[in-house]
Design an enzyme around this catalytic site. Sequence first.
Site, PDB file in Angstrom:
ATOM      1  N   ARG A 137       0.844  -1.192   0.000  1.00  0.00           N
ATOM      2  CA  ARG A 137       0.000   0.000   0.000  1.00  0.00           C
ATOM      3  C   ARG A 137       0.885   1.250   0.000  1.00  0.00           C
ATOM      4  NH1 ARG A 137      -3.511  -2.719  -1.663  1.00  0.00           N
ATOM      5  NH2 ARG A 137      -5.533  -3.194  -0.727  1.00  0.00           N
ATOM      6  N   HIS A 177      -1.153  -0.568  -9.931  1.00  0.00           N
ATOM      7  CA  HIS A 177      -1.806  -1.492  -8.985  1.00  0.00           C
ATOM      8  C   HIS A 177      -2.264  -2.775  -9.695  1.00  0.00           C
ATOM      9  CE1 HIS A 177      -3.970  -1.619  -4.870  1.00  0.00           C
ATOM     10  NE2 HIS A 177      -3.772  -2.861  -5.315  1.00  0.00           N
TER      11      HIS A 177
HETATM   12  P1  NAP Z   1      -1.513 -10.765   5.476  1.00  0.00           P
HETATM   13  O1  NAP Z   1      -1.709 -12.197   5.066  1.00  0.00           O
HETATM   14  O2  NAP Z   1      -2.483 -10.189   6.452  1.00  0.00           O
HETATM   15  O3  NAP Z   1      -0.037 -10.674   6.077  1.00  0.00           O
HETATM   16  C1  NAP Z   1       0.384  -9.573   6.774  1.00  0.00           C
HETATM   17  C2  NAP Z   1       1.813  -9.791   7.289  1.00  0.00           C
HETATM   18  O4  NAP Z   1       2.272  -8.549   7.820  1.00  0.00           O
HETATM   19  C3  NAP Z   1       1.862 -10.827   8.429  1.00  0.00           C
HETATM   20  O5  NAP Z   1       3.046 -11.586   8.340  1.00  0.00           O
HETATM   21  C4  NAP Z   1       1.890  -9.937   9.668  1.00  0.00           C
HETATM   22  O6  NAP Z   1       2.578 -10.490  10.785  1.00  0.00           O
HETATM   23  C5  NAP Z   1       2.673  -8.748   9.174  1.00  0.00           C
HETATM   24  N1  NAP Z   1       2.352  -7.564   9.986  1.00  0.00           N
HETATM   25  C6  NAP Z   1       1.145  -7.003  10.220  1.00  0.00           C
HETATM   26  N2  NAP Z   1       1.264  -5.963  11.066  1.00  0.00           N
HETATM   27  C7  NAP Z   1       2.573  -5.889  11.383  1.00  0.00           C
HETATM   28  C8  NAP Z   1       3.318  -5.042  12.226  1.00  0.00           C
HETATM   29  N3  NAP Z   1       2.740  -4.045  12.936  1.00  0.00           N
HETATM   30  N4  NAP Z   1       4.640  -5.242  12.328  1.00  0.00           N
HETATM   31  C9  NAP Z   1       5.251  -6.260  11.654  1.00  0.00           C
HETATM   32  N5  NAP Z   1       4.585  -7.101  10.830  1.00  0.00           N
HETATM   33  C10 NAP Z   1       3.264  -6.910  10.703  1.00  0.00           C
HETATM   34  O7  NAP Z   1      -1.497  -9.790   4.212  1.00  0.00           O
HETATM   35  P2  NAP Z   1      -1.329 -10.220   2.668  1.00  0.00           P
HETATM   36  O8  NAP Z   1      -2.576 -10.843   2.160  1.00  0.00           O
HETATM   37  O9  NAP Z   1      -0.049 -10.950   2.537  1.00  0.00           O
HETATM   38  O10 NAP Z   1      -1.248  -8.773   1.957  1.00  0.00           O
HETATM   39  C11 NAP Z   1      -0.058  -7.996   2.050  1.00  0.00           C
HETATM   40  C12 NAP Z   1      -0.263  -6.624   1.408  1.00  0.00           C
HETATM   41  O11 NAP Z   1      -0.436  -6.766   0.005  1.00  0.00           O
HETATM   42  C13 NAP Z   1      -1.489  -5.859   1.902  1.00  0.00           C
HETATM   43  O12 NAP Z   1      -1.131  -4.504   2.120  1.00  0.00           O
HETATM   44  C14 NAP Z   1      -2.445  -5.926   0.722  1.00  0.00           C
HETATM   45  O13 NAP Z   1      -3.334  -4.837   0.702  1.00  0.00           O
HETATM   46  C15 NAP Z   1      -1.457  -5.890  -0.430  1.00  0.00           C
HETATM   47  N6  NAP Z   1      -1.970  -6.367  -1.727  1.00  0.00           N
HETATM   48  C16 NAP Z   1      -1.578  -5.708  -2.854  1.00  0.00           C
HETATM   49  C17 NAP Z   1      -1.995  -6.154  -4.094  1.00  0.00           C
HETATM   50  C18 NAP Z   1      -1.527  -5.487  -5.354  1.00  0.00           C
HETATM   51  O14 NAP Z   1      -2.030  -5.806  -6.445  1.00  0.00           O
HETATM   52  N7  NAP Z   1      -0.574  -4.591  -5.297  1.00  0.00           N
HETATM   53  C19 NAP Z   1      -2.835  -7.272  -4.197  1.00  0.00           C
HETATM   54  C20 NAP Z   1      -3.195  -7.933  -3.023  1.00  0.00           C
HETATM   55  C21 NAP Z   1      -2.748  -7.477  -1.783  1.00  0.00           C
HETATM   56  P3  NAP Z   1       2.095 -11.862  11.495  1.00  0.00           P
HETATM   57  O15 NAP Z   1       2.430 -12.958  10.509  1.00  0.00           O
HETATM   58  O16 NAP Z   1       2.902 -11.924  12.719  1.00  0.00           O
HETATM   59  O17 NAP Z   1       0.616 -11.723  11.719  1.00  0.00           O
END
Ligand code: NAP
Length: 295
Positions: free
Chosen positions: A210, A258
């Site tokens: 993001r 995006h």
């Molecule tokens: P996710 O499964 O919720 O994983 C989040 C990760 O971040 C987890 O490992 C979590 O730690 C860690 N995290 C959260 N808060 C934290 C903090 N305060 N300090 C340190 N680590 C923290 O998310 P995801 O599905 O992988 O998505 C990741 C990102 O990609 C999101 O921002 C999403 O919006 C973005 N995204 C972008 C696109 C695009 O096309 N560009 C598409 C899809 C998603 P824990 O493992 O300890 O919980």
Amino acid sequence: MAQLFRTELPDFEVLTDQPQAGDADVPFIVVGRPLPGVIRAVPGLKLVLSLNAGIEHLLASGEVPEALPIVRLVDEGLALGMAEWVLAQTLAWHRNLFHYTELQAKGEWTPLPEKLANERKVTVLGAGALGRPVADHLVRFGFDTRVWARSRHDIAGATTFAGADQLIASVRGSDIVINLLPLTAQTADIIDKALFNAMADGGFFINGARGGHVVDADLIAALDSRKLSGAALDVFRVEPLPSEDPIWKHPKIRLSPHVAAPTHQHMAVKEMAANIRRFENGEPVLHAVDRSLGY
Ligand code: NAP
């Protein structure tokens, strides 16, 4: 998409219009960025299914009542797509392909010293649905891989870090930093001057998560001072990126609109339908959002 749901859930009635007051209950709704009032107007709603992995906009808007559970989209299509986009950027920078494109435009034949992956340190911020597969791919390619998350993960071949105290240690000396964190109160503006300064000189920053994670002025300053040699950005604070934004024309920024991990409808619908079945059977749904954590 409605047709895909009808195929996956043939015993359900699938609506595409906003239900009216007095209509029968509609327990499930699938949303991207719903207009104000849409969710609250649905009679008998029990579960909100997001079409996106990131749900910060749903929480920030206050459109989903506290009592209603939200499930994020987690599916193989998103994970594969993000891994492809991140690996494409990582390998292009690692093998100097961006640089050779610039040299070609000038008609210059100047080979650069080439390194192997095991001579590059790469840090992935986030070990979730998208960060973890990316880390696994990096390990397979031989990169010296580090992963930072809120809690400690065990990832074969990678060094892992956990918690705010270890953020800078996780990126210290890294040639490439890849952001795959969710946008929460704790992670907003987390990628700033201090983080860039801890990286190796001439490093590369990749943002697939993001725009709100990055202090844009600090990124531009790091690029202009040559602390960083480049950045690949797929996400921005304002999207579409306004035409006057200097990011458009920055020579060291590779920008995409995006598209790193688009939702593939047939895969997404299968996942959402399976979650609806779980809910109907009284089983815990997968990928429920923890509102206290914001992801
Ligand atoms: P996710 O499964 O919720 O994983 C989040 C990760 O971040 C987890 O490992 C979590 O730690 C860690 N995290 C959260 N808060 C934290 C903090 N305060 N300090 C340190 N680590 C923290 O998310 P995801 O599905 O992988 O998505 C990741 C990102 O990609 C999101 O921002 C999403 O919006 C973005 N995204 C972008 C696109 C695009 O096309 N560009 C598409 C899809 C998603 P824990 O493992 O300890 O919980």
